[in-house]
Design a protein around this motif. Structure first.
Motif, PDB file in Angstrom:
ATOM      1  N   MET A  52     -26.607  -0.140 -19.288  1.00 40.75           N
ATOM      2  CA  MET A  52     -27.517  -1.362 -19.186  1.00 40.75           C
ATOM      3  C   MET A  52     -28.766  -0.150 -18.011  1.00 40.75           C
ATOM      4  N   SER A  56     -32.460  -0.236 -17.524  1.00 38.27           N
ATOM      5  CA  SER A  56     -33.377  -0.548 -16.473  1.00 38.27           C
ATOM      6  C   SER A  56     -34.350   0.782 -16.596  1.00 38.27           C
ATOM      7  N   SER A  59     -37.089   0.689 -18.879  1.00 41.48           N
ATOM      8  CA  SER A  59     -38.388  -0.293 -17.733  1.00 41.48           C
ATOM      9  C   SER A  59     -38.580  -0.088 -16.961  1.00 41.48           C
ATOM     10  N   ARG A 134     -25.041  -6.021 -26.973  1.00 42.75           N
ATOM     11  CA  ARG A 134     -26.423  -6.542 -26.357  1.00 42.75           C
ATOM     12  C   ARG A 134     -26.424  -7.555 -25.619  1.00 42.75           C
ATOM     13  N   SER A 135     -26.138  -8.802 -26.502  1.00 39.96           N
ATOM     14  CA  SER A 135     -26.059 -10.043 -25.669  1.00 39.96           C
ATOM     15  C   SER A 135     -24.975 -10.383 -24.096  1.00 39.96           C
ATOM     16  N   ILE A 137     -25.075  -7.033 -22.835  1.00 36.39           N
ATOM     17  CA  ILE A 137     -25.660  -7.059 -21.887  1.00 36.39           C
ATOM     18  C   ILE A 137     -26.966  -7.900 -21.225  1.00 36.39           C
ATOM     19  N   SER A 138     -27.779  -8.025 -21.785  1.00 37.88           N
ATOM     20  CA  SER A 138     -28.383  -9.539 -21.841  1.00 37.88           C
ATOM     21  C   SER A 138     -28.282 -10.219 -20.443  1.00 37.88           C
ATOM     22  N   LEU A 141     -27.292  -8.103 -17.268  1.00 35.36           N
ATOM     23  CA  LEU A 141     -28.820  -8.041 -17.084  1.00 35.36           C
ATOM     24  C   LEU A 141     -29.209  -9.060 -15.914  1.00 35.36           C
ATOM     25  N   ALA A 142     -29.162 -10.472 -16.629  1.00 35.23           N
ATOM     26  CA  ALA A 142     -29.358 -11.554 -16.461  1.00 35.23           C
ATOM     27  C   ALA A 142     -28.809 -11.832 -14.640  1.00 35.23           C
TER      28      ALA A 142
END
Length: 158
Positions: A52, A56, A59, A134-135, A137-138, A141-142
C-alpha cells in the motif's frame, strides 16, 4: 497452596458447566508456536501495508508530475494516507516482535504470494492470492482515505 486447599467445604460446591467452559477459554493458551487467527490477520496486514505504501508513493509521484488545479491538496491527502499507513505498519511490526513472530521475504508462484514466517519457533508459509491482495488493498486505501477526509467519523483528529 491457597487457603481453600484442604477445606472440605468447597468440594461440595457445584460449578456450572458454562462457568467451567468460560474459565477454560480464558486460561487457554494458544497451541505452541502456531499462529492464532488474530496473528494471521496481523501477518497479512504486515505483508499488505508495504504494498500500500508503494502504491501510494507511486500515486504521489504521479500527482507531482501532472499539472492540476488541486495538485497541492492531492499531495497533502496522499501524504496523510501514507503517514497513517506507516504508523500502522510500525505498530504492527512492534506487536509481531512482542509476540515473537518474524515474517520473511516473499516468493510468487502461480499468482500466489508466499511469505515465510516463524511464530514462537513454528515455521510456516502464509500465502495470499494476488487478486485477493489487490482487492483488500483497494478496500483498505478507501478506508484510509475516508479517515483522512472525514476524521470525525472515526473519532480522530486531522
Amino acid at each position: 497452596m491457597s487457603k481453600l486447599d484442604g477445606n472440605e467445604r468447597w468440594k461440595s460446591k457445584m460449578l456450572l458447566t458454562e462457568h467451567q467452559e468460560q474459565y477454560q477459554e480464558r486460561h487457554k493458551k494458544p497451541l505452541a508456536g502456531r499462529a492464532t487467527n488474530e496473528e494471521l490477520k496481523m501477518i497479512r496486514d504486515v505483508i499488505m501495508l508495504p504494498h500500500m505504501l508503494t502504491m501510494s508513493d507511486k500515486s504521489l509521484q504521479e500527482v507531482k508530475r501532472v499539472p492540476n488545479l488541486f495538485k497541492r491538496t492531492f499531495e497533502q491527502v496522499v501524504q496523510l494516507i501514507m503517514n497513517k499507513i506507516s504508523k500502522d505498519l510500525f505498530s504492527l511490526r512492534r506487536e509481531l516482535k512482542n509476540r515473537n513472530i518474524k515474517v520473511f521475504d516473499d516468493e510468487t508462484a502461480d499468482g500466489i504470494i508466499y511469505h515465510r514466517y516463524v511464530c514462537r519457533g513454528y515455521e510456516d508459509r502464509f500465502g495470499i492470492v494476488r487478486e485477493t491482495l489487490r482487492s483488500e488493498i483497494s478496500v483498505r486505501l478507501a478506508r484510509y482515505a475516508s479517515e483522512v477526509v472525514h476524521p470525525e467519523a472515526t473519532g480522530e483528529e486531522k
